[in-house]
Design an enzyme around this catalytic site. Structure first.
Site, PDB file in Angstrom:
ATOM      1  N   ASP A  35       0.821  -1.217   0.000  1.00 13.12           N
ATOM      2  CA  ASP A  35       0.000   0.000   0.000  1.00 13.12           C
ATOM      3  C   ASP A  35       0.850   1.261   0.000  1.00 13.12           C
ATOM      4  O   ASP A  35       2.049   1.219  -0.191  1.00 13.12           O
ATOM      5  CB  ASP A  35      -1.038  -0.016   1.117  1.00 13.12           C
ATOM      6  CG  ASP A  35      -0.436  -0.413   2.433  1.00 13.12           C
ATOM      7  OD1 ASP A  35       0.713  -0.012   2.685  1.00 13.12           O
ATOM      8  OD2 ASP A  35      -1.112  -1.131   3.204  1.00 13.12           O
ATOM      9  N   LYS A  57      -4.510   3.899  -1.790  1.00 13.42           N
ATOM     10  CA  LYS A  57      -5.428   4.820  -2.433  1.00 13.42           C
ATOM     11  C   LYS A  57      -5.141   4.897  -3.917  1.00 13.42           C
ATOM     12  O   LYS A  57      -4.026   5.164  -4.330  1.00 13.42           O
ATOM     13  CB  LYS A  57      -5.272   6.219  -1.823  1.00 13.42           C
ATOM     14  CG  LYS A  57      -6.064   6.355  -0.546  1.00 13.42           C
ATOM     15  CD  LYS A  57      -6.201   7.792  -0.116  1.00 13.42           C
ATOM     16  CE  LYS A  57      -6.930   7.882   1.195  1.00 13.42           C
ATOM     17  NZ  LYS A  57      -6.217   8.616   2.231  1.00 13.42           N
ATOM     18  N   MET A 173      -2.868   8.718  12.258  1.00  7.61           N
ATOM     19  CA  MET A 173      -4.119   8.968  11.517  1.00  7.61           C
ATOM     20  C   MET A 173      -4.942  10.066  12.199  1.00  7.61           C
ATOM     21  O   MET A 173      -6.164   9.976  12.252  1.00  7.61           O
ATOM     22  CB  MET A 173      -4.971   7.683  11.448  1.00  7.61           C
ATOM     23  CG  MET A 173      -4.248   6.530  10.814  1.00  7.61           C
ATOM     24  SD  MET A 173      -5.249   5.025  10.812  1.00  7.61           S
ATOM     25  CE  MET A 173      -5.111   4.500  12.518  1.00  7.61           C
TER      26      MET A 173
HETATM   27  N1  SAH Z   1       1.465   0.359  10.633  1.00  8.42           N
HETATM   28  C1  SAH Z   1       1.861   1.728  10.517  1.00  8.42           C
HETATM   29  C2  SAH Z   1       0.725   2.685  10.804  1.00  8.42           C
HETATM   30  C3  SAH Z   1      -0.444   2.559   9.862  1.00  8.42           C
HETATM   31  S1  SAH Z   1      -1.711   3.725  10.180  1.00  8.42           S
HETATM   32  C4  SAH Z   1       3.062   1.975  11.437  1.00  8.42           C
HETATM   33  O1  SAH Z   1       3.409   1.137  12.254  1.00  8.42           O
HETATM   34  O2  SAH Z   1       3.689   3.031  11.289  1.00  8.42           O
HETATM   35  C5  SAH Z   1      -1.278   5.034   9.109  1.00  8.42           C
HETATM   36  C6  SAH Z   1      -0.788   6.234   9.864  1.00  8.42           C
HETATM   37  O3  SAH Z   1       0.536   6.021  10.307  1.00  8.42           O
HETATM   38  C7  SAH Z   1      -0.716   7.515   9.077  1.00  8.42           C
HETATM   39  O4  SAH Z   1      -1.965   8.166   9.028  1.00  8.42           O
HETATM   40  C8  SAH Z   1       0.297   8.319   9.863  1.00  8.42           C
HETATM   41  O5  SAH Z   1      -0.292   8.897  10.998  1.00  8.42           O
HETATM   42  C9  SAH Z   1       1.231   7.234  10.343  1.00  8.42           C
HETATM   43  N2  SAH Z   1       2.419   7.101   9.488  1.00  8.42           N
HETATM   44  C10 SAH Z   1       2.892   5.975   8.923  1.00  8.42           C
HETATM   45  N3  SAH Z   1       4.045   6.202   8.257  1.00  8.42           N
HETATM   46  C11 SAH Z   1       4.301   7.522   8.405  1.00  8.42           C
HETATM   47  C12 SAH Z   1       5.343   8.380   7.965  1.00  8.42           C
HETATM   48  N4  SAH Z   1       6.361   7.941   7.207  1.00  8.42           N
HETATM   49  N5  SAH Z   1       5.284   9.681   8.322  1.00  8.42           N
HETATM   50  C13 SAH Z   1       4.286  10.151   9.088  1.00  8.42           C
HETATM   51  N6  SAH Z   1       3.274   9.391   9.513  1.00  8.42           N
HETATM   52  C14 SAH Z   1       3.278   8.089   9.199  1.00  8.42           C
END
Ligand code: SAH
Length: 502
Positions: A35, A57, A173
């Site tokens: 994704d 998306k 998020m």
């Molecule tokens: N599994 C992922 C999170 C998925 S939910 C993890 O462990 O990081 C998706 C959210 O993660 C996004 O809306 C944002 O808030 C955050 N996120 C993930 N990667 C990011 C990045 N490189 N920079 C900023 N926010 C990030």
């Protein structure tokens, strides 16, 4: 044949923040389901015939519903395939990895989970924020900001507990609910002066960090047009950012650099750019194709005793030549009686890896400089062997031929890579590219062949970096303005000329 699914955490975005196990799962996958937040460059590590399925998306802005994703993964595994499900960060941190695992279990499909560096921790780290610190925070809390409608009786989140725990709070998020988040925390007693950081595209070259206070953060976010993916970090540890921000101070931070070497050669330039904080955009233009069953080369190796000089002009040439020796059950001792010349330090290094120190490495890494050195020492009784690319320049062979015998053997060919024109033009049109690098004349002509002469002007909106005089000349002859030429004709020379550009 039984299929298997690997739910793999792809880390927060920086290419090198992936586990060894995760990489292994990418390499052995028959299908990769990925994704938006997983770094797309990992797909290059996949097997040649691996199938890629994007479930983030789409242009319609709709994500594939979770049930459909689950279905795709399960069905592919049931076909007996190895499916690697790549998820940004860690699969179990708001990645719905749990649900995917449950379904696989129900359907009797074997699966494994490979943890990844979650953005909650890795993202803060790259923003210069330690998630805990003895003087500031003795706990941390990772919270979804994707709030379902608040049920007053049974709120999804215990705001009172969060506001009073004095730990670092990290919301994922949460951009759309930022106002709700900050006002709930203030209402439940958190100081309105508590520092907040908004970290977007963390660990990537386009990382952007904005700091504010709990009271003002919503306004700040609106003013600065903060968009997902963004982490919201709340707590005193945010103040350490000024001291601990190592990532944004890297010399190429925020710079987008197109790398136009052949796929097999580009890795060191790509890796160096990203280590320096930049974003390398790989646009392969040429592929190296070895000439198979090379009888001509075998014959000259059989006659190697007749030669007094061996000239190797590229790393590819070294690899092919020495592999051939090995194939013929010979080794570097057959070269004991001749002088070995290398064009380029990478070539010399590769020769050294094969157990031989090059006798002559010209000061500048072009054929003209090698000839300058050779012309005074070659005698008419000498005999020179040059195993090299089919489409190489004539200069060296012609000039040496004026002095003594020289034999050129074609061992590989550089051919146009089949990169898609539209993809390349999209990158050029994005307005986000700072530099484009050319590491040989053929990358220039090939690049122009790919984009078409009518699009050459697009290059002149970028800073063009050439590896050396010959490449510059080729570029100029095509009306491409060269912004900078490397002082030393090496990959490091290219890097330096970008770093020195202030
Ligand atoms: N599994 C992922 C999170 C998925 S939910 C993890 O462990 O990081 C998706 C959210 O993660 C996004 O809306 C944002 O808030 C955050 N996120 C993930 N990667 C990011 C990045 N490189 N920079 C900023 N926010 C990030």
């Amino acid at each position: 044949m039984k299929g298997k699914v690997y739910l793999v955490g792809a880390g927060p975005g920086d290419y090198k923040l992936l586990t060894l196990k995760g990489l292994e799962c990418i390499k052995k996958a028959d299908v990769i389901v990925y994704d938006r937040l997983a770094n797309k460059n990992y797909l290059k590590e996949a097997k040649e015939n691996c199938e890629f399925i994007y479930v983030g998306k789409a242009s319609s802005n709709h994500t594939l519903p979770q049930e459909d994703i689950n279905r795709v993964i399960a069905d592919k595994a049931k076909e007996g395939k190895i499916v690697t499900r790549l998820k940004g960060g860690d699969p179990y941190v708001f990645g719905r990895g749990g649900e995917e695992g449950e379904l696989l279990k129900e359907e009797g499909i074997e699966f494994e989970v490979v943890p990844g560096i979650t953005s909650a921790i890795g993202g803060l780290c790259y923003a210069g924020i330690p998630i805990t610190h003895r003087d500031y925070a003795s706990s941390f809390h990772v919270i979804t900001g994707h709030l379902r409608d608040d049920d007053k009786e049974n709120p999804e989140i215990n705001w009172n507990a969060l506001a009073n725990m004095n730990g670092t709070l990290v919301f994922l998020m949460g951009v759309a609910n930022l106002q709700k988040i900050s006002s709930n925390l203030i209402k439940e007693g958190k100081s309105k002066d508590t520092p907040v950081a908004l970290i977007s595209w963390a660990t990537r070259s386009n990382q952007r960090v904005i700091t504010s206070t709990l009271e003002n953060v919503y306004e700040t976010a609106v003013r600065e047009n903060v968009k997902p993916p963004t982490l919201i970090a709340v707590g005193d540890v945010v103040e350490l950012r000024d001291k601990l921000n190592f990532f944004e101070s890297k010399p190429l931070f925020g710079k987008n650099v197109i790398v136009t070497r052949s796929r097999t050669q580009s890795s060191s330039l790509v890796s160096k750019i990203s280590d320096l904080g930049g974003n390398p955009i790989e646009v392969p233009t040429i592929k190296i194709e070895k000439i198979e069953n090379n009888i001509a080369l075998e014959n000259e190796i059989k006659n190697i005793k007749d030669y007094t000089y061996l000239i190797l002009t590229s790393k590819n040439a070294v690899d092919i030549f020495f592999d051939k020796l090995d194939e013929m059950d010979l080794d570097s001792r057959v070269l004991a009686n001749l002088k070995v010349c290398a064009i380029g330090s990478a070539t010399a290094k590769e020769i050294k890896n094969r157990g031989i120190k090059a006798d002559i490495i010209p000061e500048k890494f072009v054929a003209e400089y090698l000839f300058e050195e050779l012309k005074d020492i070659l005698k008419d009784s000498d005999k020179v062997l040059i195993p090299r690319a089919k489409n190489a320049r004539d200069f060296l062979v012609n000039k040496i031929n004026e002095i003594c015998a020289v034999k050129e053997v074609h061992i590989y060919e550089t051919v146009l890579d089949d990169s898609k024109k539209d993809e390349v033009l999209d990158i050029l049109n994005s307005g986000e590219v700072d530099y484009i690098t050319f590491a040989s004349s053929s990358t220039v002509t090939n690049f122009v062949d790919i984009i078409g002469k009518e699009n050459i002007d697009k290059l002149n909106e970028l800073k063009v970096i050439s590896i050396g005089p010959i490449t510059t000349q080729t570029a100029k002859s095509l009306n491409i303005n060269v912004y900078n030429e490397a002082e030393v004709s090496t990959i490091d020379g290219i890097i330096n000329s970008i770093m020195n550009d202030k």
